[in-house]
Scaffold this motif. Structure first.
Motif, short mmCIF file in Angstrom:
data_model
loop_
_atom_site.label_atom_id
_atom_site.label_comp_id
_atom_site.label_asym_id
_atom_site.label_seq_id
_atom_site.Cartn_x
_atom_site.Cartn_y
_atom_site.Cartn_z
N LEU A 18 0.84 -1.20 0.00
CA LEU A 18 0.00 0.00 0.00
C LEU A 18 0.87 1.24 0.00
O LEU A 18 1.78 1.36 0.83
N ILE A 19 0.60 2.17 -0.92
CA ILE A 19 1.31 3.45 -0.92
C ILE A 19 0.25 4.55 -0.89
O ILE A 19 -0.66 4.55 -1.73
N PHE A 20 0.34 5.45 0.09
CA PHE A 20 -0.63 6.54 0.20
C PHE A 20 -0.09 7.82 -0.42
O PHE A 20 0.98 8.27 -0.05
N GLU A 21 -0.84 8.36 -1.37
CA GLU A 21 -0.50 9.67 -1.95
C GLU A 21 -1.68 10.62 -1.72
O GLU A 21 -1.80 11.63 -2.39
N ARG A 22 -2.56 10.24 -0.77
CA ARG A 22 -3.76 11.04 -0.51
C ARG A 22 -3.65 11.65 0.88
O ARG A 22 -3.31 10.97 1.83
N GLU A 23 -3.94 12.95 0.96
CA GLU A 23 -3.90 13.63 2.27
C GLU A 23 -4.87 12.97 3.22
O GLU A 23 -5.91 12.50 2.78
N PRO A 24 -4.61 12.94 4.51
CA PRO A 24 -3.42 13.44 5.21
C PRO A 24 -2.33 12.38 5.40
O PRO A 24 -1.48 12.53 6.26
N TYR A 25 -2.36 11.31 4.58
CA TYR A 25 -1.43 10.19 4.83
C TYR A 25 -0.34 10.08 3.77
O TYR A 25 0.26 9.02 3.60
N VAL A 26 -0.10 11.17 3.02
CA VAL A 26 0.88 11.12 1.93
C VAL A 26 2.22 10.61 2.45
O VAL A 26 2.70 11.05 3.50
N GLY A 27 2.78 9.66 1.72
CA GLY A 27 4.11 9.17 2.09
C GLY A 27 4.08 7.91 2.94
O GLY A 27 5.11 7.28 3.14
N ILE A 28 2.90 7.53 3.43
CA ILE A 28 2.84 6.29 4.22
C ILE A 28 2.89 5.09 3.26
O ILE A 28 2.14 5.03 2.29
N ARG A 29 3.81 4.17 3.53
CA ARG A 29 3.94 2.96 2.73
C ARG A 29 3.89 1.76 3.67
O ARG A 29 4.54 1.77 4.71
N LEU A 30 3.10 0.76 3.31
CA LEU A 30 3.06 -0.47 4.11
C LEU A 30 3.51 -1.62 3.23
O LEU A 30 2.98 -1.82 2.13
N SER A 31 4.51 -2.36 3.70
CA SER A 31 4.93 -3.55 2.95
C SER A 31 3.95 -4.68 3.30
O SER A 31 3.15 -4.57 4.22
N TRP A 32 4.06 -5.80 2.55
CA TRP A 32 3.18 -6.94 2.83
C TRP A 32 3.38 -7.43 4.27
O TRP A 32 2.41 -7.77 4.96
N ALA A 33 4.63 -7.44 4.73
CA ALA A 33 4.91 -7.91 6.10
C ALA A 33 4.30 -6.96 7.13
O ALA A 33 3.70 -7.39 8.13
N GLN A 34 4.42 -5.65 6.88
CA GLN A 34 3.86 -4.66 7.82
C GLN A 34 2.34 -4.75 7.86
O GLN A 34 1.73 -4.62 8.93
N LEU A 35 1.74 -4.98 6.69
CA LEU A 35 0.29 -5.09 6.60
C LEU A 35 -0.20 -6.27 7.44
O LEU A 35 -1.14 -6.13 8.24
N ALA A 36 0.47 -7.41 7.28
CA ALA A 36 0.07 -8.62 8.02
C ALA A 36 0.30 -8.42 9.53
O ALA A 36 -0.55 -8.81 10.34
N ALA A 37 1.42 -7.80 9.90
CA ALA A 37 1.73 -7.59 11.32
C ALA A 37 0.70 -6.65 11.95
O ALA A 37 0.23 -6.87 13.06
N ARG A 38 0.33 -5.60 11.20
CA ARG A 38 -0.67 -4.65 11.72
C ARG A 38 -2.03 -5.34 11.85
O ARG A 38 -2.79 -5.08 12.80
N GLY A 39 -2.35 -6.23 10.91
CA GLY A 39 -3.60 -6.99 10.99
C GLY A 39 -3.64 -7.84 12.25
O GLY A 39 -4.66 -7.94 12.94
N GLU A 40 -2.50 -8.45 12.58
CA GLU A 40 -2.39 -9.29 13.76
C GLU A 40 -2.57 -8.45 15.04
O GLU A 40 -3.30 -8.82 15.96
N GLU A 41 -1.91 -7.29 15.02
CA GLU A 41 -2.00 -6.37 16.16
C GLU A 41 -3.45 -5.92 16.39
O GLU A 41 -3.94 -5.92 17.52
N LEU A 42 -4.14 -5.57 15.30
CA LEU A 42 -5.53 -5.10 15.44
C LEU A 42 -6.45 -6.23 15.87
O LEU A 42 -7.43 -6.00 16.59
N SER A 43 -6.15 -7.46 15.46
CA SER A 43 -7.03 -8.57 15.89
C SER A 43 -6.89 -8.78 17.39
O SER A 43 -7.88 -9.07 18.08
#
Length: 494
Positions: free
Chosen positions: A23-48
């Motif tokens: 995921l790459i965000f180029e939309r305000e207010p999150y411009v510049g935020i990038r999530l790799s596949w590993a970060q996405l999965a880790a964040r999913g685990e954290e939120l669960s």
């Protein structure tokens, strides 16, 4: 391995390409935020874990307010980790729609990620069997309409959704030869269509989603510049946004990649498609699908120059047939209601037997759309069956009148409405919004349509509007509100 769960796909991508961007965000207010596949999965685990800590038990139905936010996708992964189902809520729904959807589906919790992650439990734990009627493996619950007292909710199971997206992705690969690496999301995350055509599609294709600034009047002039900057290879647009680009988008300069452009969600007029292709030199495919079949099932076709034809082509994966108004299946070339059947067609509306019975003809899903088919088996959209007016013994489709109006230069938006005449019988009214300084008038439009369509298919009355037509989250015309708009304008003008 037979992976039939969306979560498994994200987990596998996190294992196989941990550092590649998901995921790459180029939309305000999150411009510049990038999530790799590993970060996405880790964040999913954290939120669960946070969901479980907040009191959400396994197999819960969680209402999720959609937002263009880096946590929306991880939240869905978190819900699926708990074998739960996400009820998709458009933040722009009014109070009455929301109330009607909640009283129908009775979600266990309501979760928002924007501006921060909050969980509100809605039902007490004693009502545990509340959702025993949700099938195992239900990923999402999507409402196509909730305000009419006839709520239509579609259960989206993991396995059918994956089958549908893989078939759709394969259809596009047949068109362009390779899978896209970067998929642009140019729309607000409003509902099921935007979610699966960008985020879920990207996971199935192993592609990166680039969330671009929302495509609107301010961003449209520089849109292709942004697309070129990010080497975008696949774009989904809806007809109102294509119209907007046709009017104010600057033609692309030096693109390293030629993006596959796909239009869907509402009928695309031939004029809009041709103008887009002439102006930008990019082929535009005319796609068609329904939430009831999980994903678009037709993806148009290219001509020998790589430009899109106005046909929606032949179906990918599903079987299609036409049935005429006498209930007979049409053989060969002809016209009739499109019916679909196959492995991704839904089983019926959630908790609405009446609507489910009306939706099927045996094992065939009735789409409610009138189509035409040629000798080669290619299909064209004619119009919505229910947007039809019986005028002087002829059926006139509102889509047909709208599409003829779109052929007139200087028209920005148009919507037809059925008029019930005091003396009985029906006619057609037309709301039009002109391009600024077009010099058009309602009389000119009315005369032009009489010329193009003949008196019996032309509208009886044309009224100019100065602000946007009401639309649903998926940018389809909100026909009910269009009729209300017409009534209030007629009472002002009469």
């Amino acid at each position: 391995a037979n992976m039939m769960n969306l979560l498994d796909i994200y987990t596998a991508l996190a294992r196989e390409r941990p550092d590649e961007p998901a995921l790459i965000f180029e939309r305000e207010p999150y411009v510049g935020i990038r999530l790799s596949w590993a970060q996405l999965a880790a964040r999913g685990e954290e939120l669960s874990l946070r969901l479980a800590a907040a009191g959400i038990s396994r197999q819960s139905l969680c209402a999720v307010e959609l937002a263009d936010h880096p946590d929306t996708l991880p939240l869905l992964l978190g819900i699926w980790r708990l074998a739960g189902t996400a009820l998709l809520v458009d933040p722009k729904w009014g109070v009455s729609v929301r109330r009607s959807v909640y009283s129908h589906s009775r979600p266990d919790a309501f979760i928002t990620v924007d501006p921060e992650f909050t969980v509100s439990l809605l039902t007490d734990s004693s009502s545990k069997d509340e959702h025993s009627d949700l099938p195992d493996g239900a990923a999402l619950l999507a409402y196509t309409s909730g305000s009419t007292g006839d709520p239509k909710a579609i259960v989206i199971p993991h396995d059918r959704l994956l089958t549908a997206i893989y078939a759709a992705a394969a259809a596009i690969v047949r068109h362009r030869g390779v899978a896209p690496k970067y998929i642009a999301c140019s729309m607000r995350l409003s509902g099921y269509g935007v979610l699966i055509l960008h985020y879920m599609w990207a996971a199935c294709a192993g592609a990166t989603v680039v969330v671009l600034p929302e495509l609107n009047l301010q961003t449209a002039p520089g849109y292709w510049h942004t697309v070129a900057d990010h080497d975008i290879e696949q774009i989904f647009l809806v007809p109102p946004l294509i119209e907007l680009l046709n009017q104010v988008g600057a033609p692309p300069q030096r693109m390293r990649k030629v993006p596959t452009c796909i239009s869907g969600s509402a009928p695309l007029s031939q004029r809009t498609q041709q103008e887009f292709q002439r102006r930008f030199g990019l082929g535009l495919l005319n796609a068609y699908g329904l939430t009831e079949s999980m994903c678009p099932s037709f993806f148009g076709e290219y001509d020998e120059r790589g430009m899109g034809r106005d046909t929606v082509g032949t179906p990918a994966l599903l079987k299609a047939q036409l049935r005429d108004r006498n209930g007979t299946v049409v053989e060969g070339a002809g016209e009739g209601e499109l019916e679909l059947s196959g492995p991704t067609v839904f089983d019926g509306y959630y908790r609405n037997t009446h609507a489910t019975e009306a939706a099927f003809h045996g094992c065939w899903l009735r789409t409610g759309d009138l189509f035409r088919r040629d000798e080669q088996g290619r299909y064209w959209i004619v119009g919505r069956l229910k947007n039809v007016v019986m005028k002087g013994g002829h059926s006139v489709y509102l889509d047909e009148v709208e599409s003829a109006a779109f052929e007139i230069d200087g028209i920005h938006e148009v919507a037809g409405v059925p008029l019930h005449l005091p003396a009985g019988g029906e006619d057609i009214g037309l709301l039009v919004r002109f391009v600024p300084n077009s010099g058009l008038t309602c009389d000119v439009v009315a005369a032009e349509l009489r010329q193009r369509l003949g008196a019996h298919r032309a509208p009886r009355r044309v009224i100019q509007i100065t602000h946007a037509l009401p639309r649903t989250g998926s940018e389809k015309l909100d026909r009910q509100r269009v009729v209300e708009m017409w009534r209030s304008l007629v009472s002002l003008n009469s």
